[in-house]
Design a protein around this motif. Structure first.
Motif, PDB file in Angstrom:
ATOM      1  N   ARG A 211       2.001 -20.259 -11.946  1.00  0.00           N
ATOM      2  CA  ARG A 211       0.936 -19.252 -12.050  1.00  0.00           C
ATOM      3  C   ARG A 211       1.310 -18.124 -13.011  1.00  0.00           C
ATOM      4  NH1 ARG A 211       0.297 -22.990  -9.370  1.00  0.00           N
ATOM      5  NH2 ARG A 211      -1.416 -23.432  -7.946  1.00  0.00           N
ATOM      6  N   MET A 212       2.597 -17.863 -13.181  1.00  0.00           N
ATOM      7  CA  MET A 212       3.036 -16.768 -14.055  1.00  0.00           C
ATOM      8  C   MET A 212       3.191 -17.219 -15.504  1.00  0.00           C
ATOM      9  SD  MET A 212       3.051 -14.329 -11.954  1.00  0.00           S
ATOM     10  CE  MET A 212       3.734 -13.038 -13.010  1.00  0.00           C
ATOM     11  N   HIS A 213       3.105 -18.536 -15.752  1.00  0.00           N
ATOM     12  CA  HIS A 213       3.288 -19.052 -17.104  1.00  0.00           C
ATOM     13  C   HIS A 213       2.056 -18.751 -17.957  1.00  0.00           C
ATOM     14  CE1 HIS A 213       5.060 -21.581 -20.163  1.00  0.00           C
ATOM     15  NE2 HIS A 213       3.933 -22.268 -20.264  1.00  0.00           N
ATOM     16  N   PRO A 214       2.251 -18.467 -19.257  1.00  0.00           N
ATOM     17  CA  PRO A 214       1.101 -18.188 -20.136  1.00  0.00           C
ATOM     18  C   PRO A 214       0.084 -19.337 -20.134  1.00  0.00           C
ATOM     19  CG  PRO A 214       3.178 -17.685 -21.247  1.00  0.00           C
ATOM     20  CD  PRO A 214       3.530 -18.374 -19.975  1.00  0.00           C
ATOM     21  N   ASP A 215      -1.203 -18.986 -20.203  1.00  0.00           N
ATOM     22  CA  ASP A 215      -2.230 -20.024 -20.265  1.00  0.00           C
ATOM     23  C   ASP A 215      -2.254 -20.668 -21.658  1.00  0.00           C
ATOM     24  OD1 ASP A 215      -3.617 -18.288 -21.969  1.00  0.00           O
ATOM     25  OD2 ASP A 215      -5.061 -17.678 -20.439  1.00  0.00           O
ATOM     26  N   GLN A 216      -3.161 -21.609 -21.847  1.00  0.00           N
ATOM     27  CA  GLN A 216      -3.182 -22.419 -23.056  1.00  0.00           C
ATOM     28  C   GLN A 216      -3.276 -21.580 -24.332  1.00  0.00           C
ATOM     29  OE1 GLN A 216      -4.704 -23.105 -20.163  1.00  0.00           O
ATOM     30  NE2 GLN A 216      -5.193 -25.275 -19.928  1.00  0.00           N
ATOM     31  N   GLU A 217      -4.248 -20.683 -24.376  1.00  0.00           N
ATOM     32  CA  GLU A 217      -4.446 -19.896 -25.603  1.00  0.00           C
ATOM     33  C   GLU A 217      -3.303 -18.907 -25.838  1.00  0.00           C
ATOM     34  OE1 GLU A 217      -6.592 -19.876 -28.154  1.00  0.00           O
ATOM     35  OE2 GLU A 217      -7.524 -21.711 -27.437  1.00  0.00           O
ATOM     36  N   THR A 218      -2.768 -18.346 -24.754  1.00  0.00           N
ATOM     37  CA  THR A 218      -1.658 -17.395 -24.898  1.00  0.00           C
ATOM     38  C   THR A 218      -0.419 -18.086 -25.451  1.00  0.00           C
ATOM     39  OG1 THR A 218      -2.496 -16.098 -23.034  1.00  0.00           O
ATOM     40  CG2 THR A 218      -0.216 -15.700 -23.700  1.00  0.00           C
ATOM     41  N   LEU A 219      -0.099 -19.269 -24.928  1.00  0.00           N
ATOM     42  CA  LEU A 219       1.066 -19.999 -25.430  1.00  0.00           C
ATOM     43  C   LEU A 219       0.858 -20.420 -26.883  1.00  0.00           C
ATOM     44  CD1 LEU A 219       3.832 -21.216 -25.086  1.00  0.00           C
ATOM     45  CD2 LEU A 219       2.793 -23.210 -23.990  1.00  0.00           C
ATOM     46  N   LYS A 220      -0.353 -20.830 -27.218  1.00  0.00           N
ATOM     47  CA  LYS A 220      -0.654 -21.166 -28.618  1.00  0.00           C
ATOM     48  C   LYS A 220      -0.377 -19.970 -29.525  1.00  0.00           C
ATOM     49  CE  LYS A 220      -4.439 -22.483 -31.720  1.00  0.00           C
ATOM     50  NZ  LYS A 220      -5.868 -22.899 -31.814  1.00  0.00           N
ATOM     51  N   SER A 221      -0.824 -18.804 -29.117  1.00  0.00           N
ATOM     52  CA  SER A 221      -0.595 -17.584 -29.896  1.00  0.00           C
ATOM     53  C   SER A 221       0.897 -17.267 -30.019  1.00  0.00           C
ATOM     54  CB  SER A 221      -1.324 -16.412 -29.231  1.00  0.00           C
ATOM     55  OG  SER A 221      -1.079 -15.213 -29.922  1.00  0.00           O
ATOM     56  N   MET A 222       1.649 -17.471 -28.941  1.00  0.00           N
ATOM     57  CA  MET A 222       3.099 -17.221 -28.968  1.00  0.00           C
ATOM     58  C   MET A 222       3.800 -18.162 -29.952  1.00  0.00           C
ATOM     59  SD  MET A 222       3.680 -16.743 -24.853  1.00  0.00           S
ATOM     60  CE  MET A 222       5.466 -16.712 -24.926  1.00  0.00           C
ATOM     61  N   MET A 223       3.368 -19.401 -30.006  1.00  0.00           N
ATOM     62  CA  MET A 223       3.980 -20.365 -30.925  1.00  0.00           C
ATOM     63  C   MET A 223       3.667 -20.009 -32.373  1.00  0.00           C
ATOM     64  SD  MET A 223       3.385 -23.910 -28.746  1.00  0.00           S
ATOM     65  CE  MET A 223       4.098 -25.017 -29.969  1.00  0.00           C
ATOM     66  N   LEU A 224       2.456 -19.563 -32.645  1.00  0.00           N
ATOM     67  CA  LEU A 224       2.107 -19.122 -33.997  1.00  0.00           C
ATOM     68  C   LEU A 224       2.934 -17.897 -34.395  1.00  0.00           C
ATOM     69  CD1 LEU A 224      -1.765 -19.583 -33.793  1.00  0.00           C
ATOM     70  CD2 LEU A 224      -0.193 -20.890 -35.250  1.00  0.00           C
ATOM     71  N   THR A 225       3.101 -16.975 -33.465  1.00  0.00           N
ATOM     72  CA  THR A 225       3.912 -15.776 -33.722  1.00  0.00           C
ATOM     73  C   THR A 225       5.369 -16.147 -33.995  1.00  0.00           C
ATOM     74  OG1 THR A 225       2.478 -14.424 -32.331  1.00  0.00           O
ATOM     75  CG2 THR A 225       4.692 -13.581 -32.744  1.00  0.00           C
ATOM     76  N   ALA A 226       5.854 -17.217 -33.356  1.00  0.00           N
ATOM     77  CA  ALA A 226       7.239 -17.663 -33.556  1.00  0.00           C
ATOM     78  C   ALA A 226       7.442 -18.344 -34.912  1.00  0.00           C
ATOM     79  CB  ALA A 226       7.639 -18.619 -32.436  1.00  0.00           C
ATOM     80  N   GLY A 227       6.354 -18.552 -35.657  1.00  0.00           N
ATOM     81  CA  GLY A 227       6.500 -19.078 -37.008  1.00  0.00           C
ATOM     82  C   GLY A 227       5.992 -20.481 -37.229  1.00  0.00           C
ATOM     83  N   PHE A 228       5.344 -21.059 -36.215  1.00  0.00           N
ATOM     84  CA  PHE A 228       4.782 -22.394 -36.417  1.00  0.00           C
ATOM     85  C   PHE A 228       3.504 -22.285 -37.243  1.00  0.00           C
ATOM     86  CE2 PHE A 228       7.623 -22.963 -32.879  1.00  0.00           C
ATOM     87  CZ  PHE A 228       8.208 -24.186 -33.173  1.00  0.00           C
ATOM     88  N   ALA A 229       3.376 -23.197 -38.212  1.00  0.00           N
ATOM     89  CA  ALA A 229       2.261 -23.120 -39.152  1.00  0.00           C
ATOM     90  C   ALA A 229       0.943 -23.510 -38.500  1.00  0.00           C
ATOM     91  CB  ALA A 229       2.537 -24.019 -40.355  1.00  0.00           C
ATOM     92  N   THR A 230       0.981 -24.544 -37.672  1.00  0.00           N
ATOM     93  CA  THR A 230      -0.216 -24.988 -36.959  1.00  0.00           C
ATOM     94  C   THR A 230       0.154 -25.283 -35.512  1.00  0.00           C
ATOM     95  OG1 THR A 230       0.159 -27.317 -37.545  1.00  0.00           O
ATOM     96  CG2 THR A 230      -1.242 -26.019 -39.029  1.00  0.00           C
ATOM     97  N   VAL A 231      -0.747 -24.983 -34.600  1.00  0.00           N
ATOM     98  CA  VAL A 231      -0.532 -25.278 -33.177  1.00  0.00           C
ATOM     99  C   VAL A 231      -1.836 -25.791 -32.583  1.00  0.00           C
ATOM    100  CG1 VAL A 231       0.128 -24.394 -30.913  1.00  0.00           C
ATOM    101  CG2 VAL A 231       1.201 -23.445 -32.966  1.00  0.00           C
ATOM    102  N   LYS A 232      -1.758 -26.923 -31.913  1.00  0.00           N
ATOM    103  CA  LYS A 232      -2.895 -27.470 -31.180  1.00  0.00           C
ATOM    104  C   LYS A 232      -2.431 -27.767 -29.755  1.00  0.00           C
ATOM    105  CE  LYS A 232      -4.940 -29.716 -35.230  1.00  0.00           C
ATOM    106  NZ  LYS A 232      -5.376 -31.006 -35.838  1.00  0.00           N
TER     107      LYS A 232
END
Length: 249
Positions: A211-232
């Motif tokens: 329940r405390m883990h980031p939801d789908q869109e939040t984790l996607k945003s975190m991966m983009l912030t970490a430098g991934f070019a594309t995230v699906k």
């Protein structure tokens, strides 16, 4: 405790150093019964989720693969068969008990010599830059204290064009499913843990950590912030689980 020194352990607020120890204690406790409990808790569906992850990884002969928080070696075993003798598969886990169970399981399957075993913290992975073709982390990211640091560490050691696959529990997409899932998680899981693994508390933590883990869109945003070019991401079982796929430019 200052706010920046604290984090979540399930629904509790704890010191970051304390979380590392508490998570370690959970997995030392459940390691021996981990596979049995996975089958019971998911009704065996975790095998389908993992198979989908393997297929989307696109791993081929000769590839270099890192499975982080690889636990008892389900993904590592499949990868070892796919990359062949000229490839490289590393099973990494911060928890010594889980790593030992995974190693023993792979040895029993005749794959022990095809996999390297590394005890490592996902936040500071001990591998060179631009090394792996594929990195997976299945049901492990939610237990990491600093998820942003871990994602950045994974991005660093991926080759350009490499792929990160994060398989993790996520947010159910319907209100009805969400309510049923809550009932199952907070009533059935601790009871199963008590009966099968003699450890209700660890499975209470499991339900809370999801329940405390980031939801789908939040984790996607975190991966983009970490430098991934594309995230699906791909929702499975109504969003109870999601597979995020990030590519390094």
């Amino acid at each position: 405790m200052a706010e920046h020194d604290t984090t979540h352990f399930g629904f509790q607020t704890v010191n970051k150093d304390e979380k590392v120890k508490k998570v370690a204690d959970v997995f030392h406790s459940v390691a021996a019964r981990y596979d049995v409990m996975n089958d019971l808790m998911s009704f065996g569906i975790h095998r389908v989720w993992k198979l989908f992850t393997i297929e989307l990884s696109g791993v081929r002969t000769g590839a270099k693969v890192l499975d982080i928080a690889g636990g008892t070696g389900d993904l590592a075993a499949k990868f070892a068969q796919r990359v062949g003798p000229e490839g490289e598969v590393v099973l990494a886990d911060i928890n010594e008990s889980m790593l030992r169970v995974g190693r023993d399981k792979l040895i029993d399957r005749g794959l022990g010599h095809r996999v390297k075993y590394v005890q490592a913290n996902a936040e500071c992975l001990p591998f060179p830059d631009n090394h792996f073709d594929v990195i997976t982390i299945a049901f492990g990211l939610r237990n990491v204290t600093d998820k942003d640091a871990a994602l950045a560490s994974m991005q660093r050691i991926l080759k350009p064009g490499g792929k990160l696959l994060v398989l993790e529990f996520s947010k159910p997409q319907s209100t009805l499913l969400s309510k049923a899932y809550d009932l199952y998680s907070f009533r059935a899981l601790p009871l199963m843990g008590k009966l099968v693994a003699n450890d209700a508390d660890s499975y209470q933590y499991l339900a809370e950590s999801i329940r405390m883990h980031p939801d789908q869109e939040t984790l996607k945003s975190m991966m983009l912030t970490a430098g991934f070019a594309t995230v699906k991401y791909h929702n499975m079982t109504g969003g109870i689980v999601a597979l995020h796929v990030g590519n390094k430019a």
